[in-house]
Write a protein that holds these residues in place. Structure first.
Motif, PDB file in Angstrom:
ATOM      1  N   GLY A  88     -37.760 -66.830  82.292  1.00  0.00           N
ATOM      2  CA  GLY A  88     -37.346 -66.946  83.799  1.00  0.00           C
ATOM      3  C   GLY A  88     -36.893 -68.698  83.710  1.00  0.00           C
ATOM      4  N   ALA A  89     -35.528 -68.813  83.760  1.00  0.00           N
ATOM      5  CA  ALA A  89     -34.844 -70.095  83.837  1.00  0.00           C
ATOM      6  C   ALA A  89     -34.572 -70.376  85.242  1.00  0.00           C
ATOM      7  CB  ALA A  89     -33.660 -70.093  83.036  1.00  0.00           C
ATOM      8  N   VAL A  90     -34.668 -71.541  85.721  1.00  0.00           N
ATOM      9  CA  VAL A  90     -34.363 -72.266  86.930  1.00  0.00           C
ATOM     10  C   VAL A  90     -32.890 -72.663  86.861  1.00  0.00           C
ATOM     11  CG1 VAL A  90     -34.725 -73.713  88.698  1.00  0.00           C
ATOM     12  CG2 VAL A  90     -36.663 -72.846  87.300  1.00  0.00           C
ATOM     13  N   PHE A  91     -31.926 -72.019  87.835  1.00  0.00           N
ATOM     14  CA  PHE A  91     -30.586 -72.135  88.092  1.00  0.00           C
ATOM     15  C   PHE A  91     -30.657 -72.723  89.367  1.00  0.00           C
ATOM     16  CE2 PHE A  91     -27.705 -69.970  84.837  1.00  0.00           C
ATOM     17  CZ  PHE A  91     -29.099 -69.537  84.064  1.00  0.00           C
ATOM     18  N   SER A  92     -29.340 -73.618  89.610  1.00  0.00           N
ATOM     19  CA  SER A  92     -29.023 -74.360  90.856  1.00  0.00           C
ATOM     20  C   SER A  92     -27.780 -74.426  91.166  1.00  0.00           C
ATOM     21  CB  SER A  92     -30.131 -75.517  91.180  1.00  0.00           C
ATOM     22  OG  SER A  92     -29.959 -75.744  92.491  1.00  0.00           O
ATOM     23  N   PHE A  93     -27.220 -74.885  92.406  1.00  0.00           N
ATOM     24  CA  PHE A  93     -25.932 -75.078  92.695  1.00  0.00           C
ATOM     25  C   PHE A  93     -25.506 -76.420  92.511  1.00  0.00           C
ATOM     26  CE2 PHE A  93     -22.701 -76.368  95.569  1.00  0.00           C
ATOM     27  CZ  PHE A  93     -21.620 -75.293  95.199  1.00  0.00           C
ATOM     28  N   ALA A  94     -24.513 -76.746  91.745  1.00  0.00           N
ATOM     29  CA  ALA A  94     -24.077 -77.937  91.172  1.00  0.00           C
ATOM     30  C   ALA A  94     -22.452 -78.183  91.466  1.00  0.00           C
ATOM     31  CB  ALA A  94     -24.333 -78.337  90.000  1.00  0.00           C
ATOM     32  N   GLY A  95     -21.815 -77.249  92.605  1.00  0.00           N
ATOM     33  CA  GLY A  95     -20.608 -77.244  92.747  1.00  0.00           C
ATOM     34  C   GLY A  95     -19.912 -78.031  93.915  1.00  0.00           C
ATOM     35  N   LYS A  96     -18.727 -77.744  94.211  1.00  0.00           N
ATOM     36  CA  LYS A  96     -18.054 -78.639  95.207  1.00  0.00           C
ATOM     37  C   LYS A  96     -18.271 -77.814  96.561  1.00  0.00           C
ATOM     38  CE  LYS A  96     -15.016 -81.401  92.836  1.00  0.00           C
ATOM     39  NZ  LYS A  96     -14.587 -80.876  91.396  1.00  0.00           N
ATOM     40  N   GLU A  97     -17.657 -78.422  97.735  1.00  0.00           N
ATOM     41  CA  GLU A  97     -18.062 -77.798  98.766  1.00  0.00           C
ATOM     42  C   GLU A  97     -17.231 -76.251  99.149  1.00  0.00           C
ATOM     43  OE1 GLU A  97     -17.838 -81.694 101.784  1.00  0.00           O
ATOM     44  OE2 GLU A  97     -17.952 -79.769 103.042  1.00  0.00           O
ATOM     45  N   SER A  98     -16.036 -76.353  98.328  1.00  0.00           N
ATOM     46  CA  SER A  98     -15.318 -74.984  98.469  1.00  0.00           C
ATOM     47  C   SER A  98     -16.084 -74.096  97.834  1.00  0.00           C
ATOM     48  CB  SER A  98     -13.896 -75.482  97.921  1.00  0.00           C
ATOM     49  OG  SER A  98     -14.192 -75.864  96.618  1.00  0.00           O
ATOM     50  N   ALA A  99     -16.751 -74.098  96.753  1.00  0.00           N
ATOM     51  CA  ALA A  99     -17.526 -73.347  96.016  1.00  0.00           C
ATOM     52  C   ALA A  99     -18.891 -72.945  96.989  1.00  0.00           C
ATOM     53  CB  ALA A  99     -18.142 -73.779  94.621  1.00  0.00           C
ATOM     54  N   ALA A 100     -19.392 -73.908  97.798  1.00  0.00           N
ATOM     55  CA  ALA A 100     -20.523 -73.506  98.453  1.00  0.00           C
ATOM     56  C   ALA A 100     -20.042 -72.741  99.616  1.00  0.00           C
ATOM     57  CB  ALA A 100     -21.010 -74.849  99.166  1.00  0.00           C
ATOM     58  N   VAL A 101     -18.859 -72.879 100.238  1.00  0.00           N
ATOM     59  CA  VAL A 101     -18.431 -71.790 101.077  1.00  0.00           C
ATOM     60  C   VAL A 101     -18.121 -70.472 100.586  1.00  0.00           C
ATOM     61  CG1 VAL A 101     -16.111 -71.358 102.519  1.00  0.00           C
ATOM     62  CG2 VAL A 101     -17.213 -73.756 102.571  1.00  0.00           C
ATOM     63  N   ASP A 102     -17.657 -70.599  99.374  1.00  0.00           N
ATOM     64  CA  ASP A 102     -17.461 -69.064  98.810  1.00  0.00           C
ATOM     65  C   ASP A 102     -18.805 -68.507  98.463  1.00  0.00           C
ATOM     66  OD1 ASP A 102     -15.744 -66.965  97.499  1.00  0.00           O
ATOM     67  OD2 ASP A 102     -16.987 -67.706  95.496  1.00  0.00           O
ATOM     68  N   LEU A 103     -19.624 -69.260  98.027  1.00  0.00           N
ATOM     69  CA  LEU A 103     -21.244 -68.850  97.981  1.00  0.00           C
ATOM     70  C   LEU A 103     -21.677 -67.957  99.102  1.00  0.00           C
ATOM     71  CD1 LEU A 103     -23.968 -70.739  96.036  1.00  0.00           C
ATOM     72  CD2 LEU A 103     -24.314 -69.320  97.811  1.00  0.00           C
ATOM     73  N   LEU A 104     -21.641 -68.801 100.381  1.00  0.00           N
ATOM     74  CA  LEU A 104     -22.276 -68.471 101.484  1.00  0.00           C
ATOM     75  C   LEU A 104     -21.452 -66.824 102.031  1.00  0.00           C
ATOM     76  CD1 LEU A 104     -22.985 -71.119 103.457  1.00  0.00           C
ATOM     77  CD2 LEU A 104     -24.377 -69.766 102.602  1.00  0.00           C
ATOM     78  N   GLU A 105     -19.979 -66.872 101.724  1.00  0.00           N
ATOM     79  CA  GLU A 105     -19.181 -65.526 101.951  1.00  0.00           C
ATOM     80  C   GLU A 105     -19.763 -64.694 101.032  1.00  0.00           C
ATOM     81  OE1 GLU A 105     -16.872 -65.228 104.318  1.00  0.00           O
ATOM     82  OE2 GLU A 105     -17.426 -66.905 104.852  1.00  0.00           O
ATOM     83  N   ARG A 106     -19.976 -64.823 100.003  1.00  0.00           N
ATOM     84  CA  ARG A 106     -20.494 -63.845  98.972  1.00  0.00           C
ATOM     85  C   ARG A 106     -21.976 -63.214  99.243  1.00  0.00           C
ATOM     86  NH1 ARG A 106     -18.133 -63.069  94.053  1.00  0.00           N
ATOM     87  NH2 ARG A 106     -16.302 -64.059  93.719  1.00  0.00           N
ATOM     88  N   VAL A 107     -22.874 -64.260  99.826  1.00  0.00           N
ATOM     89  CA  VAL A 107     -24.011 -63.651 100.429  1.00  0.00           C
ATOM     90  C   VAL A 107     -23.882 -62.791 101.435  1.00  0.00           C
ATOM     91  CG1 VAL A 107     -26.210 -64.396 101.268  1.00  0.00           C
ATOM     92  CG2 VAL A 107     -25.193 -65.770  99.328  1.00  0.00           C
ATOM     93  N   LYS A 108     -22.947 -63.121 102.345  1.00  0.00           N
ATOM     94  CA  LYS A 108     -22.868 -62.484 103.746  1.00  0.00           C
ATOM     95  C   LYS A 108     -22.343 -60.988 103.425  1.00  0.00           C
ATOM     96  CE  LYS A 108     -21.413 -65.776 107.040  1.00  0.00           C
ATOM     97  NZ  LYS A 108     -20.046 -66.414 107.419  1.00  0.00           N
ATOM     98  N   ARG A 109     -21.275 -60.970 102.254  1.00  0.00           N
ATOM     99  CA  ARG A 109     -20.761 -59.651 102.045  1.00  0.00           C
ATOM    100  C   ARG A 109     -21.871 -58.831 101.091  1.00  0.00           C
ATOM    101  NH1 ARG A 109     -15.960 -62.859 100.677  1.00  0.00           N
ATOM    102  NH2 ARG A 109     -16.628 -62.496  98.452  1.00  0.00           N
ATOM    103  N   GLY A 110     -22.857 -59.517 100.567  1.00  0.00           N
ATOM    104  CA  GLY A 110     -23.855 -58.705  99.666  1.00  0.00           C
ATOM    105  C   GLY A 110     -23.217 -58.684  98.270  1.00  0.00           C
ATOM    106  N   ASP A 111     -22.284 -59.412  98.036  1.00  0.00           N
ATOM    107  CA  ASP A 111     -21.952 -59.764  96.619  1.00  0.00           C
ATOM    108  C   ASP A 111     -22.601 -60.651  95.741  1.00  0.00           C
ATOM    109  OD1 ASP A 111     -19.728 -58.146  97.468  1.00  0.00           O
ATOM    110  OD2 ASP A 111     -18.024 -59.459  97.568  1.00  0.00           O
TER     111      ASP A 111
END
Ligand code: ZN
Length: 312
Positions: A88-111
């Motif tokens: 089990g490896a630990v992953f984290s977010f290291a992207g820009k704000e636009s990527a964070a917005v897309d990440l949240l949208e994907r979570v909302k959609r269940g993607d």
């Protein structure tokens, strides 16, 4: 249509339901990931304390390590060659704000949102002894007679979701490690195999000590497992829990020079150190006790309660 459930699976599902009904385990929604209720924890920590009391006269060093280790430790230990499927490896977010917005949208959609994460330099520790090897190597050569470490109860992770309550993804391994020459480590392992047999007999568990092998990955892994058995490198104590086959509750592992070479652990005379470790699976031992003696500790026999008495 005949949809028969395999007998092992039915037994495991029934035992798991009982454990959750009794509040010994607290469901999380993920198989093999459970909270622990008060009575379960009392038993688990009582078993831990019993092992501490038996180890104490050996005067071990007692360092403690967190359940996350550097990625480099896992790589050096050879874990990825033997058990890539369990890590089990630990992953984290290291992207820009636009990527964070897309990440949240994907979570909302269940993607899936995994593409926005990248690997960090740490992994979940799969074996409580791993952080000890680089730590000891950094201190320089071992003293004559080697060293003994009691690492306490440490959380470890294995990626193997299972309906069997005795096969957890995250659990406490109570590990001890001996480093020294071949005789030092083998004599210590013998001593603990004998102690373990006594501990399980006193706890009223039907335990068998047997030669064993690790679940090495792939076709090459079968050869490794055969060689491990042929050389008596691994022994396990096995008890009945919730499967037709017995479940391992403790293991006694002789690594020869594997970790000594991998991490540069030297004897006082400059030779490569041998190492051995032993691990007690505290949740499995607790589950075996509830399975054998009943789901309420106040109904357990006085013989068993006496063994855990001061701590239960
Ligand atoms: Zn170990």
């Amino acid at each position: 249509m005949n949809t028969t459930i395999p007998p092992d699976l039915r037994t495991q599902q029934e035992f798991l339901s009982q454990l959750i009904d009794c509040k010994h385990l607290i469901a999380s929604g993920e198989p093999g990931v459970y909270g622990r209720g008060m009575e379960f924890e009392r038993v688990r920590t009582a078993v831990d304390s019993l092992i501490t009391s038996i180890s104490a006269p050996d005067c071990p060093e007692t360092p403690r390590f967190p359940p996350i280790i550097p990625k480099s430790t896992l790589e050096k230990a050879g874990y990825l060659k033997s058990f890539p499927n369990l890590c089990g490896a630990v992953f984290s977010f290291a992207g820009k704000e636009s990527a964070a917005v897309d990440l949240l949208e994907r979570v909302k959609r269940g993607d899936d949102w995994g593409m926005h994460l990248s690997m960090t330099d740490v992994v979940l520790n799969p074996a409580a002894c791993y952080p000890a090897y680089p730590a000891v190597a950094r201190r320089g050569p071992l003293p004559p007679g080697g060293i003994l470490l009691d690492l306490g109860a440490s959380y470890v992770f294995r990626n193997e979701p299972s309906p069997d309550p005795a096969r957890l993804q995250v659990f406490h391994q109570r590990e001890m490690v001996r480093m020294g020459d071949t005789d030092d480590v083998l004599q210590w392992r013998e001593l603990w195999m004998s102690r373990a047999t006594t501990i399980f007999a006193r706890l009223g568990l039907d335990a068998k000590l047997d030669v064993a092998s690790d679940p090495f990955f792939g076709r090459a892994g079968k050869l490794l497992a055969n060689s491990q058995r042929a050389q008596n490198l691994k022994f396990e104590v096995l008890v009945p829990i919730a499967s037709t086959e017995r479940t391992a509750v403790a293991s006694f592992n002789y690594h020869q020079e594997h970790f000594g070479s991998a991490f540069g652990i030297r004897l006082h005379d400059g030779g490569v150190a041998n190492t051995a470790c032993l691990g007690f699976g505290l949740e499995r031992i607790s589950l075996a006790l509830f399975r054998k003696h009943g789901l309420e500790t106040n109904t357990w026999s006085s013989e068993v309660r006496d063994q855990l008495g001061n701590w239960l």
